[in-house]
Design an enzyme around this catalytic site. Structure first.
Site, PDB file in Angstrom:
ATOM      1  N   ARG A  42       0.823  -1.210   0.000  1.00  0.00           N
ATOM      2  CA  ARG A  42       0.000   0.000   0.000  1.00  0.00           C
ATOM      3  C   ARG A  42       0.859   1.264   0.000  1.00  0.00           C
ATOM      4  NH1 ARG A  42      -4.395   2.979   3.511  1.00  0.00           N
ATOM      5  NH2 ARG A  42      -5.833   3.459   1.791  1.00  0.00           N
ATOM      6  N   HIS A  46       0.548   4.151  -2.696  1.00  0.00           N
ATOM      7  CA  HIS A  46       0.187   5.520  -2.343  1.00  0.00           C
ATOM      8  C   HIS A  46       1.286   6.520  -2.664  1.00  0.00           C
ATOM      9  CE1 HIS A  46      -3.658   5.300   0.276  1.00  0.00           C
ATOM     10  NE2 HIS A  46      -3.736   4.533  -0.790  1.00  0.00           N
ATOM     11  N   HIS A 169      -6.260  -6.051  -3.467  1.00  0.00           N
ATOM     12  CA  HIS A 169      -7.121  -6.145  -2.285  1.00  0.00           C
ATOM     13  C   HIS A 169      -7.380  -7.584  -1.863  1.00  0.00           C
ATOM     14  CE1 HIS A 169      -8.829  -1.793  -2.366  1.00  0.00           C
ATOM     15  NE2 HIS A 169      -7.587  -1.878  -1.945  1.00  0.00           N
ATOM     16  N   TRP A 185     -10.186 -10.203   7.923  1.00  0.00           N
ATOM     17  CA  TRP A 185      -9.445 -10.361   6.678  1.00  0.00           C
ATOM     18  C   TRP A 185      -9.820 -11.685   6.015  1.00  0.00           C
ATOM     19  CZ3 TRP A 185      -8.218  -9.599  11.562  1.00  0.00           C
ATOM     20  CH2 TRP A 185      -7.676 -10.668  12.284  1.00  0.00           C
TER      21      TRP A 185
HETATM   22  C1  HEM Z   1     -10.319   2.517  -6.157  1.00  0.00           C
HETATM   23  C2  HEM Z   1      -9.051   2.333  -5.737  1.00  0.00           C
HETATM   24  C3  HEM Z   1      -8.716   2.012  -4.308  1.00  0.00           C
HETATM   25  C4  HEM Z   1      -9.352   2.392  -3.160  1.00  0.00           C
HETATM   26  C5  HEM Z   1     -10.589   3.282  -2.991  1.00  0.00           C
HETATM   27  C6  HEM Z   1      -8.618   1.766  -2.054  1.00  0.00           C
HETATM   28  C7  HEM Z   1      -8.971   1.903  -0.702  1.00  0.00           C
HETATM   29  C8  HEM Z   1      -8.396   1.194   0.334  1.00  0.00           C
HETATM   30  C9  HEM Z   1      -8.812   1.266   1.706  1.00  0.00           C
HETATM   31  C10 HEM Z   1      -9.930   2.149   2.250  1.00  0.00           C
HETATM   32  C11 HEM Z   1      -8.013   0.407   2.411  1.00  0.00           C
HETATM   33  C12 HEM Z   1      -8.052   0.144   3.921  1.00  0.00           C
HETATM   34  C13 HEM Z   1      -6.985   0.976   4.604  1.00  0.00           C
HETATM   35  C14 HEM Z   1      -7.027   0.716   6.114  1.00  0.00           C
HETATM   36  O1  HEM Z   1      -8.137   0.875   6.688  1.00  0.00           O
HETATM   37  O2  HEM Z   1      -5.973   0.345   6.698  1.00  0.00           O
HETATM   38  C15 HEM Z   1      -7.112  -0.209   1.478  1.00  0.00           C
HETATM   39  C16 HEM Z   1      -6.164  -1.152   1.828  1.00  0.00           C
HETATM   40  C17 HEM Z   1      -5.241  -1.700   0.932  1.00  0.00           C
HETATM   41  N1  HEM Z   1      -5.066  -1.317  -0.382  1.00  0.00           N
HETATM   42 FE1  HEM Z   1      -6.369  -0.217  -1.471  1.00  0.00          FE
HETATM   43  N2  HEM Z   1      -7.563   1.038  -2.536  1.00  0.00           N
HETATM   44  C18 HEM Z   1      -7.578   1.174  -3.906  1.00  0.00           C
HETATM   45  C19 HEM Z   1      -6.649   0.631  -4.782  1.00  0.00           C
HETATM   46  C20 HEM Z   1      -5.524  -0.092  -4.404  1.00  0.00           C
HETATM   47  C21 HEM Z   1      -4.419  -0.436  -5.291  1.00  0.00           C
HETATM   48  C22 HEM Z   1      -4.323  -0.027  -6.758  1.00  0.00           C
HETATM   49  C23 HEM Z   1      -3.517  -1.163  -4.548  1.00  0.00           C
HETATM   50  C24 HEM Z   1      -2.194  -1.767  -4.932  1.00  0.00           C
HETATM   51  C25 HEM Z   1      -1.822  -2.062  -6.171  1.00  0.00           C
HETATM   52  C26 HEM Z   1      -4.085  -1.274  -3.200  1.00  0.00           C
HETATM   53  C27 HEM Z   1      -3.491  -1.971  -2.173  1.00  0.00           C
HETATM   54  C28 HEM Z   1      -4.020  -2.061  -0.882  1.00  0.00           C
HETATM   55  C29 HEM Z   1      -3.516  -2.971   0.145  1.00  0.00           C
HETATM   56  C30 HEM Z   1      -2.378  -3.990  -0.031  1.00  0.00           C
HETATM   57  C31 HEM Z   1      -4.293  -2.750   1.286  1.00  0.00           C
HETATM   58  C32 HEM Z   1      -4.178  -3.451   2.638  1.00  0.00           C
HETATM   59  C33 HEM Z   1      -3.309  -2.644   3.556  1.00  0.00           C
HETATM   60  C34 HEM Z   1      -3.206  -3.242   4.963  1.00  0.00           C
HETATM   61  O3  HEM Z   1      -3.627  -4.410   5.162  1.00  0.00           O
HETATM   62  O4  HEM Z   1      -2.687  -2.530   5.867  1.00  0.00           O
HETATM   63  N3  HEM Z   1      -5.291  -0.608  -3.146  1.00  0.00           N
HETATM   64  N4  HEM Z   1      -7.356   0.279   0.216  1.00  0.00           N
HETATM   65  O1  LIG Z   2     -11.892  -9.788   0.002  1.00  0.00           O
HETATM   66  C1  LIG Z   2     -10.910  -9.257   0.575  1.00  0.00           C
HETATM   67  C2  LIG Z   2      -9.810 -10.096   1.114  1.00  0.00           C
HETATM   68  C3  LIG Z   2      -9.134  -9.422   2.267  1.00  0.00           C
HETATM   69  N1  LIG Z   2      -8.786  -8.030   2.013  1.00  0.00           N
HETATM   70  C4  LIG Z   2      -9.664  -7.270   1.322  1.00  0.00           C
HETATM   71  C5  LIG Z   2     -10.754  -7.812   0.638  1.00  0.00           C
HETATM   72  C6  LIG Z   2     -11.649  -6.953  -0.010  1.00  0.00           C
HETATM   73  N2  LIG Z   2     -11.465  -5.620  -0.029  1.00  0.00           N
HETATM   74  C7  LIG Z   2     -10.398  -5.057   0.596  1.00  0.00           C
HETATM   75  C8  LIG Z   2     -10.213  -3.663   0.526  1.00  0.00           C
HETATM   76  C9  LIG Z   2      -9.120  -3.086   1.125  1.00  0.00           C
HETATM   77  C10 LIG Z   2      -8.197  -3.871   1.812  1.00  0.00           C
HETATM   78  C11 LIG Z   2      -8.353  -5.246   1.900  1.00  0.00           C
HETATM   79  C12 LIG Z   2      -9.461  -5.858   1.288  1.00  0.00           C
END
Ligand code: HEM
Ligand SMILES: O=C1CCNc2c1cnc1ccccc21
Length: 287
Positions: A42, A46, A169, A185
């Site tokens: 992430r 970002h 995700h 998760w």
């Molecule tokens: C429409 C596009 C996207 C939106 C609105 C979005 C939004 C979010 C949100 C709200 C979270 C939860 C953050 C938290 O509460 O800790 C999250 C987690 C995450 N996002 Fe996205 N995301 C988007 C695209 C992406 C992309 C393009 C990637 C990577 C290529 C990505 C990778 C991740 C990962 C790995 C997590 C888990 C982080 C953790 O477990 O601490 N996301 N995202």
């Molecule tokens: O369905 C999953 C697997 C566990 N993590 C995510 C899911 C769906 N949406 C997400 C969105 C943000 C970060 C983690 C997840």
């Protein structure tokens, strides 16, 4: 404007990869034993996702996440954990730029979570605080398909690249204290698979307002999806791609690798001599 990467230094980048990978393996208790992999992915996303192709601003080159204006962007809440994880790595290898380190951290995490190989080039150069892009360039999770399509168009991505990228995700989880979303998760939040796409299509989803007053989709197995996640099966063009990736993990891996490499290199021109690195995993080195 577009940045030109500096000529690759005579450095051992596999050594930096191995230090990050070993630390991910050792510090496995983070976030209920999910580990640091997902949050490192992430941070790489970002720190690159501030790019705007309309004026060639933002992107990973300057390592501007290290400044409080960007670190304190509400969209970046929780990423301090990844920044703190990388601090000792940066002390061990002070010659690496912040931009190279943040992106290398994401590449290492994807590969060590059994994801596809991500080609990575060095040469990003730290830029001063007055180059930090404005907050608010990263996506808002409460939106629908047209918002997602516009935001990824600004980043220079089409539908296929957008759906592949959001497939990340499959990793990690949401946290109330970071984004207001919460969800137990998935089955294997620290292994890179196409599960996210399979979940989207197979589970029965209901829209709830969670205890923070935020709307999210929940299913009977206790998993969750963001509104922007669900947009991928509501929009017919995105849905076709979700179905393709749910059916074939290899195609997902191929498309994710290309799109993630492009994301991490947006707004940067690399000299021809800066060849892409394809790093070996710890397992491949018997480490
Ligand atoms: C429409 C596009 C996207 C939106 C609105 C979005 C939004 C979010 C949100 C709200 C979270 C939860 C953050 C938290 O509460 O800790 C999250 C987690 C995450 N996002 Fe996205 N995301 C988007 C695209 C992406 C992309 C393009 C990637 C990577 C290529 C990505 C990778 C991740 C990962 C790995 C997590 C888990 C982080 C953790 O477990 O601490 N996301 N995202
Ligand atoms: O369905 C999953 C697997 C566990 N993590 C995510 C899911 C769906 N949406 C997400 C969105 C943000 C970060 C983690 C997840």
């Amino acid at each position: 404007g577009v940045h030109v990467a500096e000529k690759e230094a005579k450095r051992d980048y596999q050594e930096v990869y191995n230090a990050i990978a070993t630390k991910i393996r050792d510090e496995d208790e983070y976030d209920n034993y999910i580990g640091y992999g997902p949050v490192l992915v992430r941070l790489a996303w970002h720190s690159s996702g501030t790019f705007d192709r309309n004026d060639n601003s933002g992107g990973s080159f300057g390592g501007t996440y290290r400044f409080k204006k960007e670190m304190n962007d509400p969209s970046n809440k929780g990423l301090q954990n990844a920044f703190d994880f990388l601090r000792p790595i940066h002390e061990q290898f002070p010659w690496i730029s912040s931009g190279d380190l943040y992106t290398l951290g994401g590449v290492t995490a994807v590969q060590e979570m059994m994801g596809p190989k991500i080609p990575w080039r060095s040469g990003r150069v730290d830029q001063p605080e007055n180059t930090v892009p404005d907050n608010g360039r990263l996506p808002d999770a409460s939106q629908g398909a047209s918002y997602v399509r516009n935001l990824f168009d600004r980043l220079g991505f089409g539908d296929r690249e957008t759906v592949a990228l959001i497939g990340a995700h499959a990793l990690g989880k949401t946290h109330y204290e970071n984004s207001g979303y919460e969800g137990p998760w998935g089955p294997s939040p620290n292994v890179f698979t196409n599960d996210f796409f399979v979940n989207l299509l197979n589970a029965h989803w209901t829209l709830n307002t969670n205890k923070k007053g935020v709307k999210q989709w929940d299913n009977d197995q206790g998993h969750m999806m963001l509104p922007t996640d669900m947009a991928l099966v509501k929009d017919p063009k995105y849905r076709k791609l979700v179905e393709e990736y749910a059916k074939d993990q290899d195609v997902f891996f191929r498309d994710f690798s290309k799109a993630f490499a492009k994301l991490l290199e947006n707004n940067i021109k690399f000299p021809d001599q800066n060849k892409p690195h394809y790093f070996k995993t710890l397992d491949e080195q018997d480490l």
